[in-house]
Design a protein around this motif. Structure first.
Motif, mmCIF file in Angstrom:
data_model
loop_
_atom_site.group_PDB
_atom_site.id
_atom_site.type_symbol
_atom_site.label_atom_id
_atom_site.label_comp_id
_atom_site.label_asym_id
_atom_site.label_seq_id
_atom_site.Cartn_x
_atom_site.Cartn_y
_atom_site.Cartn_z
ATOM 1 N N TYR A 169 0.863 -1.174 0.000
ATOM 2 C CA TYR A 169 0.000 0.000 0.000
ATOM 3 C C TYR A 169 0.897 1.220 0.000
ATOM 4 O O TYR A 169 1.910 1.253 0.715
ATOM 5 C CB TYR A 169 -0.898 0.040 1.263
ATOM 6 N N SER A 170 0.578 2.185 -0.805
ATOM 7 C CA SER A 170 1.211 3.503 -0.670
ATOM 8 C C SER A 170 0.186 4.503 -1.175
ATOM 9 O O SER A 170 -0.869 4.110 -1.692
ATOM 10 C CB SER A 170 2.519 3.579 -1.452
ATOM 11 N N ARG A 171 0.482 5.792 -1.018
ATOM 12 C CA ARG A 171 -0.530 6.786 -1.392
ATOM 13 C C ARG A 171 -0.922 6.630 -2.859
ATOM 14 O O ARG A 171 -2.065 6.788 -3.227
ATOM 15 C CB ARG A 171 -0.009 8.199 -1.122
ATOM 16 N N ARG A 172 0.079 6.317 -3.668
ATOM 17 C CA ARG A 172 -0.196 6.126 -5.096
ATOM 18 C C ARG A 172 0.426 4.812 -5.566
ATOM 19 O O ARG A 172 1.455 4.395 -5.034
ATOM 20 C CB ARG A 172 0.424 7.269 -5.907
ATOM 21 N N GLU A 173 -0.208 4.210 -6.569
ATOM 22 C CA GLU A 173 0.352 2.989 -7.140
ATOM 23 C C GLU A 173 1.666 3.331 -7.840
ATOM 24 O O GLU A 173 1.781 4.376 -8.493
ATOM 25 C CB GLU A 173 -0.642 2.403 -8.154
ATOM 26 N N GLU A 215 -7.404 -3.500 2.965
ATOM 27 C CA GLU A 215 -7.357 -4.513 1.886
ATOM 28 C C GLU A 215 -6.012 -5.227 1.856
ATOM 29 O O GLU A 215 -5.927 -6.437 1.663
ATOM 30 C CB GLU A 215 -7.584 -3.849 0.524
ATOM 31 N N TYR A 260 -0.693 -3.968 -5.906
ATOM 32 C CA TYR A 260 -1.052 -2.758 -5.165
ATOM 33 C C TYR A 260 -2.453 -2.882 -4.590
ATOM 34 O O TYR A 260 -3.377 -3.342 -5.261
ATOM 35 C CB TYR A 260 -1.010 -1.563 -6.119
ATOM 36 N N TYR A 261 -2.609 -2.469 -3.322
ATOM 37 C CA TYR A 261 -3.946 -2.332 -2.738
ATOM 38 C C TYR A 261 -4.143 -0.874 -2.362
ATOM 39 O O TYR A 261 -3.263 -0.267 -1.744
ATOM 40 C CB TYR A 261 -4.101 -3.227 -1.506
ATOM 41 N N PRO A 262 -5.289 -0.323 -2.703
ATOM 42 C CA PRO A 262 -5.496 1.106 -2.445
ATOM 43 C C PRO A 262 -5.852 1.426 -0.997
ATOM 44 O O PRO A 262 -6.027 2.596 -0.645
ATOM 45 C CB PRO A 262 -6.647 1.477 -3.387
ATOM 46 N N SER A 263 -5.986 0.402 -0.141
ATOM 47 C CA SER A 263 -6.213 0.689 1.287
ATOM 48 C C SER A 263 -5.421 -0.302 2.129
ATOM 49 O O SER A 263 -5.142 -1.426 1.699
ATOM 50 C CB SER A 263 -7.704 0.602 1.636
#
Ligand SMILES: O=CC(=O)O
Length: 313
Positions: free
Chosen positions: A173-177, A191, A185-188
């Motif tokens: 996870y990071s602020r942006r992919e 998740e 990548y997970y947006p949260s």
């Protein structure tokens, strides 16, 4: 440069102290008997502050030093420095990135192995003589487990690279992919936690990442999940972590950092699925010397009007 006042905020490293002493007019804040008198006598002459992961230049200190030009931190994390205040006042800030990346990533893997393979507990088993009465219990395999990383910066990437060598699928996870990585990548964070077995905190501490590990994340990681924190204590809601571990809602934890260092919640001391380290991520002779050289190099560059080696502000 002998006349330039440099204020060191706490004891950090004998080599750094000695080299600062050789080059500058070094003040050691922890030896000052009376702060107000010290500031009256010396605040105008102090042009640099050297802090670390536990002591930085906050707004109050910055306001008491009218001649302050640079804060050089003996750490990569700068959460103890009031960066906005520094920007506002035109004070330069440097830290010690890169030179400690490998050590911190090594330690993250060490903590994963220590928790899953119960290295500390089995060491105690041998020393206490219990082995003579029977074999040690089985532990948990690391190879092949999914590793989730919060913050895919320099340290996060170094952890990922190492975990790949253990055939671990990597997600993050990071602020942006990140466009240039093959990791999932997970947006949260929830998740991410729900889709990995080992969750590693490797991001900087900011207002956004404070308590990024909360009850919801811990519950998503679950009773078979392991939390590894090599970032900062306040990334984790510590009372929530403690109760999840005590109640068995989380499988284990490997912690190098805590919310109120050097205080560590005593409820953790009796838990065998927890490995506790005293904030030693970069704590090798080699790396601390390289960090010290960066602190000194940045100060020298600044006072010689040369480009800073590792400028942040
Ligand atoms: O915690 C250590 C650092 O920020 O370097």
């Amino acid at each position: 440069m002998e006349s330039i006042g440099v204020l060191m905020l706490c004891p950090m490293n004998p080599y750094l102290e000695q080299e600062l002493q050789r080059r500058f007019n070094l003040f050691r804040l922890w030896t000052v008997p009376q702060m107000s008198q010290f500031l009256k006598d010396h605040s105008a002459s102090i042009r640099a502050v050297v802090g670390n992961a536990s002591a930085g230049a906050d707004a109050e200190l910055i306001n008491t030093l009218p001649g302050l030009e640079i804060v050089s931190s003996f750490s990569v994390g700068v959460d103890k420095i009031d960066l906005d205040k520094c920007k506002e006042k035109g004070i330069r800030v440097t830290n010690t990135p890169d030179v400690l990346t490998e050590d911190v990533a090594d330690l993250a893997i060490g903590l994963i192995l220590a928790v899953l393979r119960r290295l500390c507990e089995s060491d105690r088993y041998v020393r206490s003589g219990k082995w003579k009465k029977g074999d040690f219990r089985l532990s948990t395999k690391f190879t092949g487990k999914t590793v989730g990383i919060i913050g895919l910066g320099r340290i996060g990437m170094a952890v990922a690279k190492r975990a790949e060598a253990f055939s671990c699928p990597i997600c993050y996870y990071s602020r942006r992919e990140k466009p240039d990585t093959k990791y999932t990548y997970y947006p949260s964070v929830v998740e991410l936690a729900g889709n990995c077995q080992i969750l590693v905190v490797a991001c900087p501490l900011t207002e956004e990442t404070r308590h990024i590990i909360n009850r919801e994340v811990i519950d998503a990681l679950g009773p078979k999940g392991v939390l590894i924190n090599i970032g900062r204590g306040p990334h984790v809601d510590e009372p929530e972590l403690v109760s999840a571990l005590v109640e068995g809602r989380l499988g284990g934890a490997g912690l190098d950092v805590y919310e109120n260092e050097p205080q560590v919640p005593e409820e953790l001391f009796g838990l065998e699925n927890v490995v506790l380290l005293p904030h030693v991520g970069s704590g090798t002779v080699e790396t601390r010397m390289a960090m010290a050289d960066l602190v000194i190099g940045n100060l020298e560059a600044h006072f010689l009007n040369k480009p800073l080696l590792t400028p942040l502000v």
